[in-house]
Design a protein around this motif. Structure first.
Motif, PDB file in Angstrom:
ATOM      1  N   UNK A 230       0.816  -1.216   0.000  1.00  0.00           N
ATOM      2  CA  UNK A 230       0.000   0.000   0.000  1.00  0.00           C
ATOM      3  C   UNK A 230       0.851   1.267   0.000  1.00  0.00           C
ATOM      4  N   UNK A 231       1.834   1.334   0.921  1.00  0.00           N
ATOM      5  CA  UNK A 231       2.661   2.535   1.018  1.00  0.00           C
ATOM      6  C   UNK A 231       3.514   2.749  -0.233  1.00  0.00           C
ATOM      7  N   UNK A 232       3.979   1.660  -0.826  1.00  0.00           N
ATOM      8  CA  UNK A 232       4.746   1.777  -2.072  1.00  0.00           C
ATOM      9  C   UNK A 232       3.854   2.292  -3.201  1.00  0.00           C
ATOM     10  N   UNK A 233       2.622   1.778  -3.249  1.00  0.00           N
ATOM     11  CA  UNK A 233       1.679   2.233  -4.274  1.00  0.00           C
ATOM     12  C   UNK A 233       1.358   3.714  -4.079  1.00  0.00           C
ATOM     13  N   UNK A 234       1.174   4.113  -2.826  1.00  0.00           N
ATOM     14  CA  UNK A 234       0.870   5.513  -2.517  1.00  0.00           C
ATOM     15  C   UNK A 234       1.997   6.429  -2.973  1.00  0.00           C
ATOM     16  N   UNK A 235       3.224   6.014  -2.698  1.00  0.00           N
ATOM     17  CA  UNK A 235       4.367   6.849  -3.048  1.00  0.00           C
ATOM     18  C   UNK A 235       4.591   6.907  -4.557  1.00  0.00           C
ATOM     19  N   UNK A 236       4.446   5.769  -5.238  1.00  0.00           N
ATOM     20  CA  UNK A 236       4.707   5.749  -6.680  1.00  0.00           C
ATOM     21  C   UNK A 236       3.625   6.481  -7.471  1.00  0.00           C
ATOM     22  N   UNK A 237       2.390   6.513  -6.952  1.00  0.00           N
ATOM     23  CA  UNK A 237       1.300   7.184  -7.662  1.00  0.00           C
ATOM     24  C   UNK A 237       1.088   8.634  -7.207  1.00  0.00           C
ATOM     25  N   UNK A 238       1.736   9.026  -6.130  1.00  0.00           N
ATOM     26  CA  UNK A 238       1.596  10.385  -5.616  1.00  0.00           C
ATOM     27  C   UNK A 238       1.875  11.459  -6.665  1.00  0.00           C
ATOM     28  N   UNK A 239       2.943  11.332  -7.489  1.00  0.00           N
ATOM     29  CA  UNK A 239       3.176  12.366  -8.512  1.00  0.00           C
ATOM     30  C   UNK A 239       1.998  12.532  -9.469  1.00  0.00           C
ATOM     31  N   UNK A 240       1.309  11.429  -9.800  1.00  0.00           N
ATOM     32  CA  UNK A 240       0.137  11.515 -10.677  1.00  0.00           C
ATOM     33  C   UNK A 240      -0.986  12.307 -10.019  1.00  0.00           C
ATOM     34  N   UNK A 245      -4.147  15.831 -14.372  1.00  0.00           N
ATOM     35  CA  UNK A 245      -5.574  16.148 -14.338  1.00  0.00           C
ATOM     36  C   UNK A 245      -6.362  14.851 -14.141  1.00  0.00           C
ATOM     37  N   UNK A 246      -7.677  14.990 -13.908  1.00  0.00           N
ATOM     38  CA  UNK A 246      -8.528  13.812 -13.769  1.00  0.00           C
ATOM     39  C   UNK A 246      -8.461  12.943 -15.022  1.00  0.00           C
ATOM     40  N   UNK A 247      -8.517  13.575 -16.191  1.00  0.00           N
ATOM     41  CA  UNK A 247      -8.489  12.817 -17.447  1.00  0.00           C
ATOM     42  C   UNK A 247      -7.170  12.069 -17.630  1.00  0.00           C
ATOM     43  N   UNK A 248      -6.059  12.697 -17.260  1.00  0.00           N
ATOM     44  CA  UNK A 248      -4.746  12.044 -17.378  1.00  0.00           C
ATOM     45  C   UNK A 248      -4.630  10.877 -16.409  1.00  0.00           C
ATOM     46  N   UNK A 249      -5.159  11.060 -15.202  1.00  0.00           N
ATOM     47  CA  UNK A 249      -5.147   9.980 -14.214  1.00  0.00           C
ATOM     48  C   UNK A 249      -6.026   8.828 -14.674  1.00  0.00           C
ATOM     49  N   UNK A 250      -7.187   9.156 -15.244  1.00  0.00           N
ATOM     50  CA  UNK A 250      -8.098   8.135 -15.753  1.00  0.00           C
ATOM     51  C   UNK A 250      -7.455   7.346 -16.894  1.00  0.00           C
ATOM     52  N   UNK A 251      -6.778   8.055 -17.775  1.00  0.00           N
ATOM     53  CA  UNK A 251      -6.107   7.401 -18.910  1.00  0.00           C
ATOM     54  C   UNK A 251      -5.045   6.413 -18.419  1.00  0.00           C
ATOM     55  N   UNK A 252      -4.274   6.819 -17.422  1.00  0.00           N
ATOM     56  CA  UNK A 252      -3.251   5.945 -16.849  1.00  0.00           C
ATOM     57  C   UNK A 252      -3.891   4.731 -16.180  1.00  0.00           C
ATOM     58  N   UNK A 253      -4.975   4.946 -15.457  1.00  0.00           N
ATOM     59  CA  UNK A 253      -5.697   3.864 -14.777  1.00  0.00           C
ATOM     60  C   UNK A 253      -6.242   2.866 -15.799  1.00  0.00           C
ATOM     61  N   UNK A 254      -6.873   3.365 -16.851  1.00  0.00           N
ATOM     62  CA  UNK A 254      -7.445   2.502 -17.881  1.00  0.00           C
ATOM     63  C   UNK A 254      -6.364   1.710 -18.616  1.00  0.00           C
ATOM     64  N   UNK A 255      -5.215   2.327 -18.799  1.00  0.00           N
ATOM     65  CA  UNK A 255      -4.111   1.643 -19.471  1.00  0.00           C
ATOM     66  C   UNK A 255      -3.635   0.448 -18.654  1.00  0.00           C
ATOM     67  N   UNK A 256      -3.543   0.623 -17.342  1.00  0.00           N
ATOM     68  CA  UNK A 256      -3.116  -0.492 -16.487  1.00  0.00           C
ATOM     69  C   UNK A 256      -4.179  -1.589 -16.455  1.00  0.00           C
ATOM     70  N   UNK A 257      -5.464  -1.192 -16.438  1.00  0.00           N
ATOM     71  CA  UNK A 257      -6.534  -2.185 -16.504  1.00  0.00           C
ATOM     72  C   UNK A 257      -6.450  -2.995 -17.804  1.00  0.00           C
ATOM     73  N   UNK A 258      -6.162  -2.316 -18.897  1.00  0.00           N
ATOM     74  CA  UNK A 258      -6.057  -2.969 -20.203  1.00  0.00           C
ATOM     75  C   UNK A 258      -4.913  -3.983 -20.207  1.00  0.00           C
TER      76      UNK A 258
END
Length: 265
Positions: A230-240, A245-258
């Motif tokens: 959890x803490x590693x995920x929090x730190x690595x995603x903190x810059x995002x 923006x919301x759209x950029x974060x969503x795009x990154x999230x969808x890419x990982x889901x894909x």
């Protein structure tokens, strides 16, 4: 606060004269409290608390302690690292906040030195985390001058003012960078204290848009499902969270889901 190194890979390159002239220029033309460190002996300058001679005679641990102490006392420290290619100087170069290579003929060397220091940082345990990487990014930046050439100075009295202005401007940039880092660290530390089950609520209370906070929480959960702490995920995603923006974060999230979906197939 800020350590500027002047260096040349060969002896008698005018490093000491140049670095001393910049130290004196800062004392005359700015409000900064300035100090000077000489790796060797200065014949014409009296040693004092702010003008240190014979830095080479201190052990590596003593050098680091001395620099750390002086950075708390002075706004800017000029480090005269002239001594040819010596192990002592090369060990200290990576901890300066800015490094200038003296002599235009050394521009290729300046680039290679910068690349070597940056490469070594990849394996440095002290710059593994996001926050440490932010702080590490200030190290050994070799700036370009007005003509776009890699830093290297053919020193003359006429150029002292231009170089002094460049160093002062670099200090101001560094100061702003540090304020930015301090702000991000405070935000990050507040986020770490939020119970992970209530992460989206806590982010919203800190001023993050609710939709973005909720999406970020889902992103953290996704990383945990993939086996990341959890803490590693929090730190690595903190810059995002901070810089996207919301759209950029969503795009990154969808890419990982894909990507996950592709692996499952």
């Amino acid at each position: 606060m800020y350590l500027v190194g002047f260096y040349s890979p060969k002896a008698k390159s005018g490093v000491t004269e140049l670095s001393l002239s910049i130290y004196k220029w800062l004392k005359r033309n700015t409000y900064l409290s300035a100090a000077f460190i000489s790796y060797g002996t200065l014949e014409k300058e009296e040693p004092s608390n702010e003008l240190v001679h014979e830095f080479s005679k201190l052990s590596w641990a003593e050098q680091k302690r001395k620099v750390k102490k002086m950075k708390k006392e002075y706004d800017i420290i000029i480090y005269d690292a002239s001594s040819q290619l010596s192990e002592g100087v090369l060990k200290l170069l990576p901890i300066v906040d800015r490094l200038f290579v003296v002599g235009e003929e050394h521009k290729d060397f300046a680039v290679k030195l910068y690349q070597t220091i940056q490469f070594n940082k990849i394996f440095d345990k002290s710059v593994k985390s996001f926050i440490s990487q932010l702080q590490g990014n200030k190290t050994a930046i070799i700036r370009e001058n007005k003509e776009g050439r890699v830093i290297g100075f053919n020193y003359s009295e006429k150029e002292a003012n231009d170089i002094g202005q460049m160093v002062y401007t670099d200090y101001v940039t560094y100061y702003l960078e540090m304020k930015f880092i301090e702000k991000n660290k405070k935000i990050y530390n507040k986020i770490r204290k939020i119970p992970k089950e209530e992460l989206h609520k806590g982010l919203y209370e800190l001023g993050i848009d609710f939709e973005k906070a909720l999406l970020f929480h889902k992103f953290i959960v996704l990383r945990e499902v993939l086996g990341q702490d959890y803490n590693e995920a929090l730190e690595s995603l903190f810059p995002l969270l901070i810089h996207s923006s919301f759209d950029e974060l969503l795009q990154k999230f969808q890419k990982e889901l894909y990507i996950i979906a592709q692996f499952k197939i």
